[in-house]
Design a protein around this motif. Structure first.
Motif, short mmCIF file in Angstrom:
data_model
loop_
_atom_site.label_atom_id
_atom_site.label_comp_id
_atom_site.label_asym_id
_atom_site.label_seq_id
_atom_site.Cartn_x
_atom_site.Cartn_y
_atom_site.Cartn_z
N CYS A 1 0.86 -1.19 0.00
CA CYS A 1 0.00 0.00 0.00
C CYS A 1 0.89 1.23 0.00
O CYS A 1 1.73 1.39 0.88
N ARG A 2 0.72 2.07 -1.00
CA ARG A 2 1.55 3.28 -1.05
C ARG A 2 0.98 4.34 -0.11
O ARG A 2 -0.20 4.28 0.28
N PRO A 3 1.80 5.35 0.27
CA PRO A 3 1.27 6.44 1.10
C PRO A 3 0.28 7.28 0.28
O PRO A 3 0.34 7.26 -0.94
N LEU A 4 -0.58 8.00 0.97
CA LEU A 4 -1.47 8.92 0.26
C LEU A 4 -0.61 9.99 -0.39
O LEU A 4 0.39 10.44 0.19
N SER B 1 1.09 4.10 -20.82
CA SER B 1 1.79 3.09 -20.03
C SER B 1 0.83 2.27 -19.17
O SER B 1 1.03 1.09 -18.97
N SER B 2 -0.24 2.90 -18.69
CA SER B 2 -1.13 2.13 -17.83
C SER B 2 -1.96 1.14 -18.63
O SER B 2 -2.66 0.33 -18.08
N ARG B 3 -1.89 1.25 -19.96
CA ARG B 3 -2.67 0.32 -20.79
C ARG B 3 -1.81 -0.72 -21.50
O ARG B 3 -2.27 -1.44 -22.36
N ALA C 1 -0.51 -3.80 -17.03
CA ALA C 1 -1.39 -2.67 -17.34
C ALA C 1 -2.33 -2.43 -16.16
O ALA C 1 -2.70 -3.38 -15.45
N GLY C 2 -2.70 -1.17 -15.95
CA GLY C 2 -3.62 -0.83 -14.85
C GLY C 2 -4.93 -1.59 -15.00
O GLY C 2 -5.46 -1.70 -16.11
N SER C 3 -5.43 -2.10 -13.90
CA SER C 3 -6.58 -3.01 -14.00
C SER C 3 -7.94 -2.32 -13.94
O SER C 3 -8.95 -2.94 -14.22
N GLY D 1 -2.01 4.08 -10.85
CA GLY D 1 -1.66 5.01 -9.77
C GLY D 1 -1.44 4.36 -8.42
O GLY D 1 -1.25 5.05 -7.41
N THR D 2 -1.45 3.03 -8.36
CA THR D 2 -1.28 2.38 -7.06
C THR D 2 0.20 2.10 -6.72
O THR D 2 0.51 1.67 -5.62
N GLY D 3 1.09 2.31 -7.70
CA GLY D 3 2.52 2.16 -7.39
C GLY D 3 3.22 0.99 -8.04
O GLY D 3 4.29 0.58 -7.59
N1 LIG Z 1 5.52 3.34 -2.07
C1 LIG Z 1 5.49 4.58 -2.56
N2 LIG Z 1 6.06 5.61 -1.89
C2 LIG Z 1 6.02 6.86 -2.39
N3 LIG Z 1 5.43 7.20 -3.56
C3 LIG Z 1 4.86 6.23 -4.27
C4 LIG Z 1 4.84 4.88 -3.81
N4 LIG Z 1 4.20 4.14 -4.73
C5 LIG Z 1 3.82 4.99 -5.70
N5 LIG Z 1 4.21 6.23 -5.42
C6 LIG Z 1 3.93 7.40 -6.28
O1 LIG Z 1 2.57 7.32 -6.69
C7 LIG Z 1 2.42 7.71 -8.05
C8 LIG Z 1 1.77 6.61 -8.87
O2 LIG Z 1 2.64 5.49 -8.87
P1 LIG Z 1 2.95 4.63 -10.19
O3 LIG Z 1 3.13 5.49 -11.38
O4 LIG Z 1 4.04 3.71 -9.84
O5 LIG Z 1 1.57 3.84 -10.35
P2 LIG Z 1 1.18 2.71 -11.38
O6 LIG Z 1 0.39 1.72 -10.62
O7 LIG Z 1 2.37 2.20 -12.08
O8 LIG Z 1 0.27 3.47 -12.41
P3 LIG Z 1 -0.04 3.12 -13.96
O9 LIG Z 1 -0.92 1.90 -13.97
O10 LIG Z 1 -0.76 4.34 -14.46
O11 LIG Z 1 1.26 2.91 -14.68
C9 LIG Z 1 3.80 8.10 -8.54
O12 LIG Z 1 3.96 9.48 -8.41
C10 LIG Z 1 4.74 7.39 -7.57
O13 LIG Z 1 5.97 8.06 -7.42
#
Ligand SMILES: Nc1ncnc2c1ncn2[C@@H]1O[C@H](COP(=O)(O)OP(=O)(O)OP(=O)(O)O)[C@@H](O)[C@H]1O
Length: 322
Positions: A30-33, A221-223, A253-255, A109-111
């Protein structure tokens, strides 16, 4: 001879430990907000009290929380090194001749990209994996020689694109089965990397080329599925044994687009392709988990490409003739 026996024993024990932990492992990060989310007043609805036991609870606006179980949960406080620590033992397995696949799945956007690619100051699983491969290869150099090469591919709308190709090819890239049963894509660039310094450049080339191929990088990229393949050929200098193995590191790809049923035209086609390939991946994992006699690898380019790394891992290493 004694040393060789000890090495073989260590290798066997290491792989037994990996098998005991499970051939398919699911981790949740889980990434931070983000700043935007915080300033818009969003609150975290995830309960991490059971994180050490692999549980996360999702608070659902007053109703009872729902708990989900994983092999491990990373909280927003866990950094890239902590996340990589669980991938690290699998790297050793690749050097021992086994195929491995690690992928990041989740909504846009989930990281996923942050976890797999990371940034120059905060490197992710891809770079750390190659760094460790070279470190172990160096430690073993008196007994084993390793040949490491990488390919970077993108699967978009069920088409494979070589992200390391210097000029765009009009030829469609297809997956072929080699004589010994392994799968490959004839014509793709396999960049030989000699040390970790070369790796970042190669990874950046792949990343930049993904950007060049689209008008809007993030949207695109997300697709698409971004797939890094690390190929390892090993030769044991003591007994002459050779192995060939593959590690796939995949940013899927983003789900979330699956739910967008109002999409039309190109967006609809993308959504359908993502939908199809992610559900094909789900079908393969579920068939593997239930030890089904038929594993439907060929239902998508994604699963077809990953087939070698999904085969039951610990039956035997991939010994090859040299
Ligand atoms: N663990 C984390 N700590 C700090 N920032 C994070 C973390 N995870 C993600 N982020 C930030 O959140 C944003 C979205 O992350 P990221 O681009 O990796 O998502 P994604 O799931 O790959 O999206 P997409 O499906 O669009 O490619 C980015 O700005 C990234 O730097």
């Amino acid at each position: 001879m004694k040393y060789h026996e000890e090495m073989a024993k260590r290798k066997k024990l290491h792989n037994i430990v990996q098998e005991t932990k499970g051939n398919i492992r699911v981790f949740c990060r889980c990434r931070p907000l983000s700043k935007d989310e915080t300033s818009s007043g969003y609150k975290c609805v995830v309960d991490f009290d059971g994180a050490n036991d692999g549980d996360i609870g999702i608070m659902n606006g007053g109703t009872a929380k729902k708990t989900f179980k994983f092999d491990r949960v990373y909280t927003p406080k866990d950094d890239q090194a902590e996340v990589y620590a669980d991938a690290s033992p699998l790297v050793t397995s690749v050097l021992d001749g086994y195929n491995v696949c690690i992928f990041a799945y989740g909504q846009t956007g989930t990281g996923k990209t942050f976890t797999m690619e990371g940034t120059e100051r905060n490197r992710g699983v891809n770079y750390r994996t190659l760094e460790e491969l070279f470190k172990i290869a160096e430690e073993r150099k008196d007994t084993v020689t390793y040949n490491i090469s990488v390919s970077v591919l993108e699967v978009y709308n069920e088409q494979i694109r070589d992200l390391l190709a210097t000029s765009p090819s009009s030829k469609k890239l297809e997956i072929k089965q080699a004589g010994e049963g392994s799968h490959h894509v004839p014509g793709i660039v396999e960049a030989k990397v000699e040390d970790i310094n070369e790796v970042w450049d190669v990874l950046q080339t792949g990343s930049n080329s993904r950007a060049v191929g689209s008008n809007n990088v993030n949207e695109h990229s997300s697709r698409s599925h971004c797939m890094l393949c690390i190929m390892v050929r090993a030769k044991n200098l003591i007994n002459g044994d050779c192995t060939r193995s593959k590690l796939w590191l995949v940013d899927l790809a983003g789900s979330e687009r699956l739910a967008k049923t109002d999409a039309q035209g190109d967006r609809l086609k993308e959504a359908q392709n993502i939908n199809r390939s992610l559900s094909a991946l789900g079908d393969v994992i579920s068939a593997l988990a239930s030890r089904s006699s038929h594993i439907p690898y060929r239902n998508s380019k994604l699963t077809h490409l990953l087939q070698d790394s999904f085969r039951r891992r610990f039956e035997s290493p991939n010994v090859c003739a040299n």
